[in-house]
Design a protein around this motif. Structure first.
Motif, PDB file in Angstrom:
ATOM      1  N   THR A  71      30.565   3.130  34.569  1.00 53.03           N
ATOM      2  CA  THR A  71      31.919   3.024  34.029  1.00 53.03           C
ATOM      3  C   THR A  71      32.001   1.866  33.033  1.00 53.03           C
ATOM      4  O   THR A  71      32.619   1.978  31.972  1.00 53.03           O
ATOM      5  CB  THR A  71      32.940   2.822  35.163  1.00 53.03           C
ATOM      6  OG1 THR A  71      32.933   3.977  36.004  1.00 53.03           O
ATOM      7  CG2 THR A  71      34.343   2.625  34.610  1.00 53.03           C
ATOM      8  N   THR A  75      32.747   2.398  29.052  1.00 55.30           N
ATOM      9  CA  THR A  75      33.879   1.685  28.461  1.00 55.30           C
ATOM     10  C   THR A  75      33.432   0.844  27.274  1.00 55.30           C
ATOM     11  O   THR A  75      34.084   0.833  26.216  1.00 55.30           O
ATOM     12  CB  THR A  75      34.556   0.791  29.512  1.00 55.30           C
ATOM     13  OG1 THR A  75      34.973   1.590  30.622  1.00 55.30           O
ATOM     14  CG2 THR A  75      35.764   0.074  28.930  1.00 55.30           C
ATOM     15  N   ALA A 100      35.299   7.828  28.951  1.00 58.99           N
ATOM     16  CA  ALA A 100      35.931   6.696  28.264  1.00 58.99           C
ATOM     17  C   ALA A 100      36.217   7.093  26.825  1.00 58.99           C
ATOM     18  O   ALA A 100      35.388   7.739  26.168  1.00 58.99           O
ATOM     19  CB  ALA A 100      35.016   5.472  28.305  1.00 58.99           C
ATOM     20  N   ARG A 105      42.578   3.888  29.341  1.00 56.64           N
ATOM     21  CA  ARG A 105      42.012   3.779  30.684  1.00 56.64           C
ATOM     22  C   ARG A 105      41.033   4.925  30.929  1.00 56.64           C
ATOM     23  O   ARG A 105      41.358   6.090  30.698  1.00 56.64           O
ATOM     24  CB  ARG A 105      43.135   3.825  31.723  1.00 56.64           C
ATOM     25  CG  ARG A 105      42.654   3.662  33.153  1.00 56.64           C
ATOM     26  CD  ARG A 105      43.834   3.649  34.098  1.00 56.64           C
ATOM     27  NE  ARG A 105      43.402   3.489  35.480  1.00 56.64           N
ATOM     28  CZ  ARG A 105      44.231   3.440  36.521  1.00 56.64           C
ATOM     29  NH1 ARG A 105      45.543   3.548  36.311  1.00 56.64           N
ATOM     30  NH2 ARG A 105      43.767   3.293  37.737  1.00 56.64           N
ATOM     31  N   PRO A 106      39.806   4.624  31.397  1.00 59.52           N
ATOM     32  CA  PRO A 106      38.845   5.699  31.673  1.00 59.52           C
ATOM     33  C   PRO A 106      39.384   6.648  32.738  1.00 59.52           C
ATOM     34  O   PRO A 106      40.174   6.263  33.612  1.00 59.52           O
ATOM     35  CB  PRO A 106      37.605   4.953  32.180  1.00 59.52           C
ATOM     36  CG  PRO A 106      37.744   3.568  31.644  1.00 59.52           C
ATOM     37  CD  PRO A 106      39.212   3.291  31.633  1.00 59.52           C
ATOM     38  N   ALA A 260      32.043  -4.850  27.310  1.00 61.64           N
ATOM     39  CA  ALA A 260      33.294  -4.181  26.940  1.00 61.64           C
ATOM     40  C   ALA A 260      34.355  -5.214  26.581  1.00 61.64           C
ATOM     41  O   ALA A 260      35.061  -5.086  25.572  1.00 61.64           O
ATOM     42  CB  ALA A 260      33.777  -3.297  28.088  1.00 61.64           C
TER      43      ALA A 260
END
Length: 281
Positions: A71, A75, A100, A105-106, A260
């Motif tokens: 994640t 991102t 993403a 927001r993922p 990120a």
């Protein structure tokens, strides 16, 4: 399915693995992937898609589970890019995906190893909408993956997601498949004719790549509202999001989250700098 094949599948699924699908050509992905500070193999995965295969296994050594690592990577890749990033991941307990896109927001979905759905139906609808999938046929196929099915394990669920994405142009090389071990994925990626290695080249090169992206895009997809109050608001939002994200990543030693956050800061700072430097009417 024979007992031997079932046992082999369970053993393969027990080892964590991951793939990163990017809706962009390999050259664009290579530039965006450098700041991840991870060695990865990059190859084409369809006319409009590329796939990144991690060479290392930070989820085995850094204390972060594979889904959290992926994640963070997805991102970081998607920040400021005009294309989405889809992370597919699996381990001994569950499997799933994270999509993403920009600094939104993922969104993701999770299945337990036996295929039991453990996500929210709304996530599938958001997933389909962000990728521009067919709101009827594709969404119906995705919706079936959220229903109980004793014949479908977690690997089969991810293969179902990929089957839908073939209609969006995804074509993974043979053997790059959910459920395979990280070592096996790396071996398959390395022998692809167009495979290339992506490595960290330092923060100076990362920032230079960001500036090159700004220049090549002429501030179009990178800064779509340049010169407007909305552009300034976006830049400030990126900085506000980047500070705590970078601090959190450093505290947790989460490389993807740190990158990120840092890229949020770079994008926001460049956006404000451009806004302040541009001539006023």
């Amino acid at each position: 399915m024979s007992t031997e094949k079932s046992q082999a599948r369970r053993q393969a699924g027990a080892a964590p693995g991951a793939l990163l699908l990017c809706r962009a050509d390999p050259e664009s992905v290579a530039q965006a992937a450098h700041p991840l500070r991870e060695r990865m193999l990059l190859t084409r995965a369809g006319d409009d898609w590329s796939v990144l295969v991690p060479e290392g296994k930070p989820w085995l050594h850094g204390g972060e589970p594979v889904d959290r690592v992926l994640t963070g990577w997805a991102t970081a890749l998607a920040v400021g890019a005009p294309w989405p990033v889809l992370a597919l991941w699996w381990d001994a307990d569950h499997a799933g995906y994270t999509l993403a896109s920009g600094f939104r927001r993922p969104v993701g979905y999770v299945w337990l190893t036996d295929g039991t759905p453990a996500g929210e139906d709304e996530a599938m609808r958001t997933f389909a909408a962000r990728l521009g999938l067919d709101p009827v046929l594709d969404l119906q196929s995705l919706d079936q993956l959220t229903k109980p099915d004793p014949e479908a394990d977690a690997r089969a669920r991810l293969l179902g997601v990929l089957a839908v994405l073939t209609r969006a142009g995804v074509a993974l090389p043979a053997g790059l498949s959910p459920g395979e071990t990280a070592d096996r994925l790396r071996e398959i990626a390395r022998v692809q004719p167009d495979a290339r290695q992506v490595e960290w080249a330092g923060w100076r090169e990362a920032v230079r790549a960001e500036l090159d992206a700004v220049d090549s895009s002429r501030l179009g997809p990178w800064m779509p509202w340049s010169g407007t109050p909305r552009a300034r608001a976006v830049a400030l939002t990126q900085i506000a999001a980047g500070l705590p994200l970078t601090a959190w990543g450093l505290r947790r030693r989460g490389g993807g989250w740190t990158v990120a956050g840092a890229l949020f800061l770079v994008h926001g700072a460049l956006g404000l700098a451009y806004d302040l430097a541009r001539p006023r009417d």
